[in-house]
Design an enzyme around this catalytic site. Structure first.
Site, short mmCIF file in Angstrom:
data_model
loop_
_atom_site.label_atom_id
_atom_site.label_comp_id
_atom_site.label_asym_id
_atom_site.label_seq_id
_atom_site.Cartn_x
_atom_site.Cartn_y
_atom_site.Cartn_z
N CYS A 194 -6.25 -2.77 -16.17
CA CYS A 194 -5.61 -2.91 -15.12
C CYS A 194 -4.63 -1.65 -15.06
O CYS A 194 -3.75 -1.59 -14.10
CB CYS A 194 -5.24 -3.86 -14.09
SG CYS A 194 -3.97 -4.96 -15.13
N CYS A 197 0.62 -1.18 -0.14
CA CYS A 197 -0.04 0.08 -0.16
C CYS A 197 0.75 1.24 0.10
O CYS A 197 2.07 1.25 0.71
CB CYS A 197 -0.87 0.19 1.40
SG CYS A 197 -2.20 -1.43 1.31
N TYR A 233 -10.07 -11.51 -24.50
CA TYR A 233 -9.30 -11.57 -23.65
C TYR A 233 -10.57 -12.12 -22.43
O TYR A 233 -10.46 -11.33 -21.22
CB TYR A 233 -8.42 -10.52 -23.11
CG TYR A 233 -7.36 -10.08 -24.15
CD1 TYR A 233 -6.20 -10.54 -23.87
CD2 TYR A 233 -7.78 -8.99 -25.05
CE1 TYR A 233 -5.18 -10.18 -24.97
CE2 TYR A 233 -7.04 -8.49 -25.83
CZ TYR A 233 -5.63 -9.03 -25.88
OH TYR A 233 -4.56 -8.39 -26.82
N ASP A 276 -10.20 -6.53 -22.50
CA ASP A 276 -9.80 -6.41 -20.85
C ASP A 276 -8.42 -7.39 -20.80
O ASP A 276 -8.46 -8.55 -20.52
CB ASP A 276 -10.73 -7.22 -19.93
CG ASP A 276 -10.24 -7.20 -18.65
OD1 ASP A 276 -9.44 -6.13 -18.17
OD2 ASP A 276 -11.02 -7.79 -17.62
N ASP A 302 -10.50 -16.31 -25.50
CA ASP A 302 -9.43 -16.35 -24.86
C ASP A 302 -8.36 -17.33 -25.33
O ASP A 302 -8.68 -18.32 -25.88
CB ASP A 302 -9.59 -16.59 -23.37
CG ASP A 302 -8.73 -16.04 -22.59
OD1 ASP A 302 -8.74 -14.84 -21.97
OD2 ASP A 302 -7.58 -16.74 -22.14
#
Length: 579
Positions: free
Chosen positions: A475, A139, A375, A448, A396
């Site tokens: 991401c 973090c 994906y 994705d 995929d």
């Protein structure tokens, strides 16, 4: 002279494959940080001779720094005498005492270790819930208020497109406010702590000797900026079930350490059993902290949460009322609390623009009937969005992911004639599509990909197919920005790739979603629409050219060569990503 640290202690590094050379737009931490450093130094005027004579503090010496901003990697940036200092666990406005670790002289920045706060920033208002904060690498933001974290992550998306898309500002719309996670702590449904082999283990194994453990090693995560494992007894961003699993696994390893011949990575994965309250018996609600069962009230249902430690066991998740079964070691999004917000956002935006573009306000909107989920992994987007479309197909490269997706479609009682999954290399993805059913002008594509983004070959195929709309979920907003830049501005041919491919799309909207609160990571969702008059081009393999009005005509030229990059296996957690 300051005492030199033991080997590897405090030595900052970036996780980069030694064989991988940075291209300057691969979205790695190093490239992202460097873009922020260069921008900060841009207005600093230091003559070349003066720069060469610049006196930098000695390695391991302490230095006082005034932090001016946060980088997109989550580190603070401080500028002093023409040098940028990278300070972890800082906040803009802090005066920090830091220890000099390494100078990157050719780029005028220095990596440091955080030591203490001399004068706190006005933004430093939160008391970290984790006792390991400022040591553990997991973090970065537990000292910052959540609204500030969300605002910063909006800036990360903005800088990603400014630095990595290659597009002019006129092509990039205003980035929407970051959508926050309903849970800021206790959200991670998966943790993978690890421990290292003892000193001399390799020698003992070579000699056929049993590895000797003088003591139980630290079990946990990497210490910030080092290759050392910290002992972590608790992780407050993990769900309650995962936290209980961590405690049990630590006890087990302590008892069984002599059975290990090397270090190991432990799996802690939450799994859910859903019970109707009317059918649940008393055993369903122990919640005693010792049984390993956590019970949550979900309206007419009870969710019994347990922690799985066998990577081959099946974990079960429920999102939007849909059920997803996967091997516990396979990839699935780790923050279930925010997934319904993401899927609803995509439902609200994937079919048509919320506001028509200025030059098309009176133009009839195309009717989107079909979805292709590239994906697709275990079918998360295919399944949760399928009810909006007549035909949905998930594709995929990983056969295991397709097997899981097919099972999940059956579990959710989706008609097999309208929702299907197939295994195919992403670079040959559209050859598996029936053009009579999935007409480009009637199709939306969801992307994705893993953190590395899309392969160039996949982008060329997508531009050749030319679907009416594209939803790109990522991401890594930096590789997303690079790929969206190609979809909008075109793809310049590299050796062996054939001809230049022109861009077909406009960015309709950009928005971040906070999948990982307390960290610098932000998930990006980009919605693209085909430009007016846009058309596909032919690639090797006989793809037909598609005009803007949907008519088809055989292209005159075929592109020589094939895509050279293969997409990663999206079923491997932490290496390649897809949902």
């Amino acid at each position: 002279m300051a005492q030199k640290r033991p080997f590897n202690e405090g030595k900052r590094h970036f996780k980069k494959n030694k064989k991988q050379k940075s291209t300057g737009n691969d979205g790695s931490n190093e490239d992202v940080l460097l873009a922020d450093v260069r921008r900060l130094l841009k207005d600093t005027s230091i003559a070349g001779d003066e720069a060469e004579e610049k006196q930098l503090p000695e390695q391991w010496s302490e230095i006082e720094l005034d932090v001016s901003e946060l980088s997109s990697t989550g580190d603070g940036l401080a500028q002093k005498d023409g040098q940028v200092y990278v300070v972890p666990f800082a906040a803009p406005g802090d005066t920090i005492t830091a220890k000099v670790v390494r100078h990157v002289q050719d780029e005028s920045y220095t990596l440091t270790d955080f030591l203490s706060v001399k004068t706190p920033s006005q933004h430093r208002t939160e008391t970290p819930k984790c006792p390991y904060f400022t040591q553990c690498s997991g973090c970065q933001f537990q000292h910052l208020p959540y609204e500030y974290q969300l605002a910063h992550k909006r800036g990360i998306v903005e800088k990603a497109y400014a630095n990595f898309s290659g597009l002019s500002t006129s092509c990039i719309p205003a980035v929407g406010e970051t959508v926050g996670s309903p849970l800021q702590y206790g959200y991670r449904t998966k943790l993978t702590p690890h421990f290292d082999a003892p000193a001399g283990a390799r020698r003992d194994k070579r000699q056929g000797l049993k590895v000797k453990w003088e003591e139980v090693p630290p079990i946990g995560f990497m210490k910030k900026g080092t290759r050392k494992t910290m002992d972590i007894e608790e992780c407050p961003i993990g769900t309650e079930a995962v936290q209980q699993g961590l405690k049990r696994e630590r006890v087990r390893v302590h008892k069984e350490i002599d059975n290990y011949q090397r270090g190991a990575t432990l799996l802690l994965r939450e799994s859910t059993e859903r019970l109707k309250k009317s059918e649940a018996d008393g055993d369903a609600v122990p919640n005693d902290g010792e049984s390993g069962v956590v019970v949550e009230d979900r309206g007419e249902y009870l969710h019994r949460k347990t922690c799985i430690t066998d990577s081959k066991a099946t974990s079960t998740e429920y999102v939007d009322g849909f059920r997803f079964d996967n091997p516990a070691g396979a990839f699935f999004q780790n923050n279930n609390s925010i997934l319904p917000l993401v899927t609803q956002y995509i439902r609200d935006n994937i079919l048509s623009p919320t506001t028509a573009p200025p030059d098309q306000s009176d133009a009839p909107k195309p009717k989107i009937k079909n979805m292709i989920d590239a994906y697709s992994g275990s079918g998360f987007f295919t399944i949760t969005l399928s009810q909006m479309f007549q035909h949905s197909i998930g594709i995929d490269i990983a056969a295991q992911s397709i097997a899981s997706a097919t099972t999940n479609a059956k579990l959710n009682k989706l008609p097999p004639d309208s929702t299907k999954f197939i295994a195919s290399d992403a670079n040959d993805l559209f050859s598996a599509i029936d053009p009579a059913v999935f007409r480009p002008e009637e199709t939306a594509v969801v992307i994705d990909p893993p953190r590395k983004g899309c392969d160039r070959g996949f982008v060329r195929q997508l531009l050749a197919y030319g679907p009416e709309r594209v939803c790109y979920v990522s991401c890594n907003v930096h590789t997303q920005a690079r790929d969206v830049g190609w979809l909008v501005g075109g793809l310049v041919a590299e050796e062996g790739e054939g001809e230049v491919v022109e861009g077909l799309y406009e960015i309709e909207s950009l928005r971040g979603f906070d999948f990982f609160p307390q960290t610098s990571h932000v998930e990006g969702v980009a919605i693209l629409r085909k430009k007016k008059g846009g058309k596909g081009v032919e690639l090797a393999g006989g793809m037909v050219e598609v005009e803007a009005d949907g008519t088809k005509g055989q292209s005159e030229k075929a592109v020589d060569g094939e895509a050279v990059a293969k997409s990663e296996d999206s079923g491997a957690d932490g290496v390649a990503k897809s949902t």
